[in-house]
Scaffold this active site. Structure first.
Site, PDB file in Angstrom:
ATOM      1  N   ASP A 230       0.841  -1.198   0.000  1.00  0.00           N
ATOM      2  CA  ASP A 230       0.000   0.000   0.000  1.00  0.00           C
ATOM      3  C   ASP A 230       0.875   1.246   0.000  1.00  0.00           C
ATOM      4  OD1 ASP A 230      -2.357   1.810   0.727  1.00  0.00           O
ATOM      5  OD2 ASP A 230      -3.302  -0.162   0.846  1.00  0.00           O
TER       6      ASP A 230
ATOM      7  N   HIS B 297      -3.822   5.989   3.330  1.00  0.00           N
ATOM      8  CA  HIS B 297      -4.555   4.809   2.890  1.00  0.00           C
ATOM      9  C   HIS B 297      -3.995   3.526   3.505  1.00  0.00           C
ATOM     10  CE1 HIS B 297      -5.808   1.690  -0.120  1.00  0.00           C
ATOM     11  NE2 HIS B 297      -6.891   2.443  -0.222  1.00  0.00           N
TER      12      HIS B 297
ATOM     13  N   SER C  81     -11.345  -1.110  -0.727  1.00  0.00           N
ATOM     14  CA  SER C  81     -10.053  -1.047  -0.039  1.00  0.00           C
ATOM     15  C   SER C  81     -10.205  -1.365   1.437  1.00  0.00           C
ATOM     16  CB  SER C  81      -9.440   0.352  -0.164  1.00  0.00           C
ATOM     17  OG  SER C  81      -8.754   0.521  -1.364  1.00  0.00           O
TER      18      SER C  81
END
Length: 508
Positions: free
Chosen positions: A205, A246, A437
């Site tokens: 990520d 994220h 996600s």
């Protein structure tokens, strides 16, 4: 395996840039990304060939696949790259993939004539900018130098055990807000176990904040690396987040520690490695993804989480030489990791598209100018649609498919909560995000619990257990007006695959 100096992947953003990450993360507006119900007329080669062309002097990056995955054949490919006027960025002899750079527009055509080369493809359509900063200056630190640690799984597990947090029965302060844990039975599973320190989940990520109080206890720095240039860089700064929280949010869902602070992850007792594949513009280029899968496998990961699709194509099509070659290279890395016993999980995507019946893509390439192209089953979202990867759709609080979630009978493997998920964010805080996600790390956490309860299982056996234990979730009785149509049975359908993941069944 020789290691070259990492190169950069950053470049200027267009309006559609960064779609691979933004399409899979929670946004204020979750808009479809170009796949529509227009009639199919073949696939997208004609539209994409021109887009991949480069002008003399522009630097491009290529994935070059050897005909055989061994050191000898890979060395031949390296020599062919040099002979064609390119330079080798790195080689993965284990899978017969060489990442190369060249300023010659005829570079790929020249390599395709070499007997050692199976295929070659540009990993982007935008040239590498001359002003790109180097990601990870110099070669990765040698073992034993400052910032690096033990490489073997056993040594890493022992190191992690030295900092293991004590599990308590008390709830963490915000655990009551985590409706998603109750939805998959994780709250009940924690009464049995929080997971084992022997289990490692690699989070491919944008990086995990190493100082976050809920994540620091479970981060295995020795197994972490930055992969932006295609070469693992194990220094701390290389795997830290810069412009995106994220990866930190994803990591919190997987394994935020039970330590009396903030929230709790699905598997709060396992370890995580931060494998940074998302650059500062939000792009995940193929060389970074390949590096991520390879590094995770070689550092002993049991599970990887992949909440992204590989840029710059939302769907990589077999009838385009560049796209087919890149898809082959990424798939080789995925299959290598499977062979090492890794279970790979990926988000399905947020475009509300039927992945089993693709028709049109209007969002690619997202690093230059997107074109509208017809697509079909030969065009795949990678890594989600690669063989053996667990593809996860998103559900809401009511157990329904999230309105944004991609779907598709025979494509979706399992479902998990993905709307309004509370997890860690950078700055030591917490926040809500929505997207597939957020669903994917729930499945990764459950796989980590299965591995904890059944250490004899690995790879495909873990995935099989995950799917067997998922709670059957039938299609809704009626489809919303203008909404997606769910097809399949209660045991396996296009919205939920084999059902909602079940953390309790994983440990009992």
């Amino acid at each position: 395996m020789p290691v070259r100096t990492p190169r950069t992947t950053a470049r200027g953003r267009t309006l559609a840039a960064g779609a691979a990450l933004s399409a899979l993360v929670g946004l204020t507006v979750l808009a479809p990304q170009g796949a529509t119900a227009a009639p199919a007329a073949g696939t997208g080669a004609a539209a994409t060939t021109a887009a991949a062309a480069t002008a003399p002097g522009e630097t491009m990056v290529y994935a070059v696949n050897a005909r055989q995955a061994n050191r000898g054949q890979t060395l031949k490919v390296e020599r062919a790259v040099t002979a064609a006027g390119g330079s080798v960025v790195t080689s993965w002899a284990e899978i017969g993939v060489v990442i190369a750079r060249s300023t010659d527009p005829g570079f790929a055509a020249a390599l395709r004539r070499d007997a050692a080369v199976e295929s070659v493809g540009a990993t982007r359509t935008a040239a590498v900018a001359a002003t790109d900063p180097t990601t990870g200056v110099g070669d990765p630190l040698a073992e034993g130098e400052s910032g690096n640690g033990p490489r073997t799984k056993a040594a890493a597990a022992q190191r992690a055990a030295d900092v293991e947090a004590t599990t308590t029965a008390a709830l963490d302060p915000r655990e009551g807000e985590q409706w998603d844990l109750a939805a998959i039975g994780a709250d009940e599973a924690h009464e049995i176990t929080d997971g084992s320190r022997d289990v490692l989940v690699a989070v491919l990520d944008s990086g995990i904040e190493g100082t976050h109080p809920d994540l620091a206890p479970n981060i295995d720095a020795a197994a972490s690396a930055g992969c932006l240039g295609g070469v693992p860089d194990t220094r701390y700064a290389a795997w830290q987040p810069t412009t995106s929280d994220h990866g930190t949010h994803v990591a919190g869902t997987i394994a935020a520690a039970r330590n009396g602070v903030g929230i709790v992850g699905v598997a709060p007792g396992v370890r995580m490695s931060s494998v940074k594949v998302v650059n500062d513009d939000g792009f995940i280029y193929p060389e970074a993804a390949i590096c991520g899968f390879m590094h995770a496998a070689l550092t002993g990961a049991d599970v990887t989480n992949n909440s992204y699709y590989v840029d710059p194509w939302q769907f990589w099509c077999d009838d385009d030489a560049d796209q087919r070659a890149v898809k082959t290279a990424v798939d080789r890395a995925v299959q290598f990791s499977r062979g090492r016993g890794v279970a790979n999980v990926a988000a399905a995507g947020n475009s509300n598209v039927d992945l089993a019946h693709k028709t049109t893509d209007s969002s690619s390439p997202n690093d230059t100018t997107p074109v509208t192209r017809p697509i079909d089953g030969g065009c795949e979202d990678i890594p989600a649609e690669l063989d053996g990867v667990v593809t996860v759709s998103s559900t809401d609080r009511n157990g329904a498919k999230s309105s944004f979630s991609n779907y598709g009978e025979g494509v979706i493997d399992v479902a998990a909560p993905g709307r309004g998920i509370l997890s860690a964010v950078t700055g030591g805080g917490y926040g809500l995000k929505s997207g597939t996600s957020m669903a994917s790390p729930h499945a990764a956490g459950v796989l980590a619990l299965i591995k904890s309860a059944h250490p004899e299982l690995s790879g495909d056996a873990l995935v099989q257990r995950l799917e067997q234990q998922a709670d059957d979730t039938p299609c809704p009785a009626t489809a919303p007006t203008g909404g997606a149509l769910c097809t399949g049975t209660a045991a396996d359908n296009g919205f939920f695959g084999e059902g909602l993941v079940d953390a309790l069944d994983a440990v009992r």
